[in-house]
Design an enzyme around this catalytic site. Structure first.
Site, PDB file in Angstrom:
ATOM      1  N   HIS A  72       2.254   3.649  -9.329  1.00 37.99           N
ATOM      2  CA  HIS A  72       1.917   2.230  -9.516  1.00 37.99           C
ATOM      3  C   HIS A  72       3.047   1.504 -10.257  1.00 37.99           C
ATOM      4  O   HIS A  72       3.341   0.343  -9.964  1.00 37.99           O
ATOM      5  CB  HIS A  72       0.591   2.084 -10.267  1.00 37.99           C
ATOM      6  CG  HIS A  72      -0.599   2.510  -9.448  1.00 37.99           C
ATOM      7  ND1 HIS A  72      -0.814   2.060  -8.153  1.00 37.99           N
ATOM      8  CD2 HIS A  72      -1.642   3.331  -9.726  1.00 37.99           C
ATOM      9  CE1 HIS A  72      -1.940   2.592  -7.686  1.00 37.99           C
ATOM     10  NE2 HIS A  72      -2.450   3.375  -8.619  1.00 37.99           N
TER      11      HIS A  72
ATOM     12  N   ASP B 141       0.814  -1.215   0.000  1.00 43.04           N
ATOM     13  CA  ASP B 141       0.000   0.000   0.000  1.00 43.04           C
ATOM     14  C   ASP B 141       0.853   1.273   0.000  1.00 43.04           C
ATOM     15  O   ASP B 141       1.947   1.299   0.542  1.00 43.04           O
ATOM     16  CB  ASP B 141      -0.915  -0.016   1.239  1.00 43.04           C
ATOM     17  CG  ASP B 141      -2.036   0.986   1.129  1.00 43.04           C
ATOM     18  OD1 ASP B 141      -2.461   1.304  -0.003  1.00 43.04           O
ATOM     19  OD2 ASP B 141      -2.499   1.475   2.186  1.00 43.04           O
TER      20      ASP B 141
ATOM     21  N   LEU C  13      10.089 -20.874  -5.002  1.00 40.32           N
ATOM     22  CA  LEU C  13       9.244 -19.919  -4.272  1.00 40.32           C
ATOM     23  C   LEU C  13       7.831 -20.015  -4.821  1.00 40.32           C
ATOM     24  O   LEU C  13       7.629 -19.966  -6.029  1.00 40.32           O
ATOM     25  CB  LEU C  13       9.782 -18.489  -4.461  1.00 40.32           C
ATOM     26  CG  LEU C  13       8.886 -17.361  -3.922  1.00 40.32           C
ATOM     27  CD1 LEU C  13       8.825 -17.387  -2.397  1.00 40.32           C
ATOM     28  CD2 LEU C  13       9.398 -15.993  -4.380  1.00 40.32           C
TER      29      LEU C  13
HETATM   30  C1  IPE Z   1      -5.453  -2.580  -0.053  1.00 49.09           C
HETATM   31  O1  IPE Z   1      -5.130  -1.238  -0.200  1.00 49.09           O
HETATM   32  C2  IPE Z   1      -5.439  -3.273  -1.381  1.00 49.09           C
HETATM   33  C3  IPE Z   1      -4.133  -3.452  -1.999  1.00 49.09           C
HETATM   34  C4  IPE Z   1      -2.981  -3.064  -1.505  1.00 49.09           C
HETATM   35  C5  IPE Z   1      -4.142  -4.162  -3.256  1.00 49.09           C
HETATM   36  P1  IPE Z   1      -6.248  -0.105  -0.340  1.00 49.09           P
HETATM   37  O2  IPE Z   1      -5.528   1.172  -0.495  1.00 49.09           O
HETATM   38  O3  IPE Z   1      -7.214  -0.474  -1.385  1.00 49.09           O
HETATM   39  O4  IPE Z   1      -6.963  -0.205   1.073  1.00 49.09           O
HETATM   40  P2  IPE Z   1      -7.813   0.879   1.867  1.00 49.09           P
HETATM   41  O5  IPE Z   1      -8.819   1.447   0.921  1.00 49.09           O
HETATM   42  O6  IPE Z   1      -6.863   1.909   2.360  1.00 49.09           O
HETATM   43  O7  IPE Z   1      -8.425   0.116   3.009  1.00 49.09           O
HETATM   44  C1  IPE Z   2      -1.682   0.377  -3.396  1.00 51.86           C
HETATM   45  O1  IPE Z   2      -1.452   1.745  -3.369  1.00 51.86           O
HETATM   46  C2  IPE Z   2      -1.980  -0.140  -4.782  1.00 51.86           C
HETATM   47  C3  IPE Z   2      -3.375  -0.594  -4.981  1.00 51.86           C
HETATM   48  C4  IPE Z   2      -4.288  -0.623  -4.069  1.00 51.86           C
HETATM   49  C5  IPE Z   2      -3.734  -1.045  -6.309  1.00 51.86           C
HETATM   50  P1  IPE Z   2      -2.644   2.792  -3.345  1.00 51.86           P
HETATM   51  O2  IPE Z   2      -3.046   3.097  -4.745  1.00 51.86           O
HETATM   52  O3  IPE Z   2      -3.727   2.326  -2.439  1.00 51.86           O
HETATM   53  O4  IPE Z   2      -1.928   4.061  -2.716  1.00 51.86           O
HETATM   54  P2  IPE Z   2      -2.431   4.928  -1.488  1.00 51.86           P
HETATM   55  O5  IPE Z   2      -2.650   3.997  -0.353  1.00 51.86           O
HETATM   56  O6  IPE Z   2      -3.693   5.602  -1.930  1.00 51.86           O
HETATM   57  O7  IPE Z   2      -1.312   5.886  -1.248  1.00 51.86           O
HETATM   58 MG    MG Z   3      -4.058   2.464  -0.413  1.00 53.74          MG
END
Ligand code: IPE
Ligand code: IPE
Ligand code: MG
Length: 243
Positions: free
Chosen positions: A39, A22, A133
């Site tokens: 990303h 995240d 792995l």
């Molecule tokens: C969780 O992150 C999903 C992934 C890392 C793929 P999100 O950014 O979607 O989660 P929330 O919305 O903060 O709970």
């Molecule tokens: C995680 O990073 C990637 C996915 C959930 C696909 P985010 O896109 O949730 O990035 P933040 O948490 O908003 O910074």
């Molecule tokens: Mg996120």
């Protein structure tokens, strides 16, 4: 000099590491670059993580890549995430096939673009005999969906007469999940500072050690993986019993 993780024989390495990757968007904001760049860097970090896990001899790694709730994002962001999957998973996973990584995908496939599903299936097929792995990618995954699906399959068995409701154990449910055959995670790492599981491996993580890290996912590297493992090794796992 401190012992390396590999030298330390007294504290075992986790067998299964699961990661909520995240913080990509916040990383992009912090660096004044478009979201997509965050990303993309996230994918590079995932590649580093797989290399580091291979290097340490970790047996199972699960990466939360796209959640069943991530469809709530703008069509533009979802499209670019699918584009990245298509592009990188396709090229990168062919390379993984040569490095001993076995890839399994968990999550719903029915609403993913058909060509992405094809790439994912092909990757599973291409890597099925690898054993260094076991890499699980959770794509369009949500624990609630997975558990509901498992319950439906157990109900079908009951209806066929092969199983009595009173005989259903937690092992039955574990085996009906998409993670069947994969040991439960020993550690769940979440980067990006949020302290929640966001619908990730809820059943499987009943006794996982949770490690929350402040850094955003694109900054993840071997050093961070080692730090998380050391934190895990310093914990005392009791499973409800006394020491
Ligand atoms: C969780 O992150 C999903 C992934 C890392 C793929 P999100 O950014 O979607 O989660 P929330 O919305 O903060 O709970
Ligand atoms: C995680 O990073 C990637 C996915 C959930 C696909 P985010 O896109 O949730 O990035 P933040 O948490 O908003 O910074
Ligand atoms: Mg996120």
């Amino acid at each position: 000099m401190p012992q390396t993780l590999k030298q330390n024989q007294t504290k075992p390495l986790p067998k299964h590491i699961a990661i909520i990757m995240d913080g990509n968007r916040r990383w992009a904001e912090q660096h004044n670059v478009p979201r997509l760049a965050g990303h993309k860097k996230g994918i590079v970090a995932a590649q580093r993580c797989v290399e580091a896990a291979l290097d340490l001899g970790i047996e199972y790694l699960t990466l939360y890549t796209f959640s069943s709730e991530n469809w709530k994002r703008s069509a533009e962001e979802v499209d670019s995430l699918m584009g990245l999957l298509r592009h990188y998973v396709g090229s990168e996973l062919a390379r993984m096939a040569g490095s001993g990584v076995r890839v399994k995908i968990i999550g719903r496939r029915d609403n993913l673009p058909a060509d992405v599903v094809d790439i994912l299936k092909k990757t599973e097929r291409l890597t099925k005999d690898n054993s260094k792995l076991f890499l699980t990618l959770a794509i369009n995954y949500g624990s609630h969906d997975e558990i509901l699906e498992a319950i439906r399959s157990l109900i079908k068995e009951v209806e066929k007469g092969g199983l009595k409701p009173a005989d259903i154990t937690s092992d039955h449910l574990s085996r009906a999940l998409e993670t069947e055959g994969i040991p439960d995670p020993d550690i769940v790492i979440r980067t990006g500072g949020e302290k929640r599981l966001s619908n990730f491996l809820l059943w499987q993580s009943a006794y996982a050690e949770l490690v929350f890290m402040e850094e955003y996912w694109p900054d993840f590297d071997a050093g961070m993986l080692e730090r998380a493992i050391r934190e895990y090794q310093a914990r005392e796992r009791r499973y409800g019993a006394r020491k």
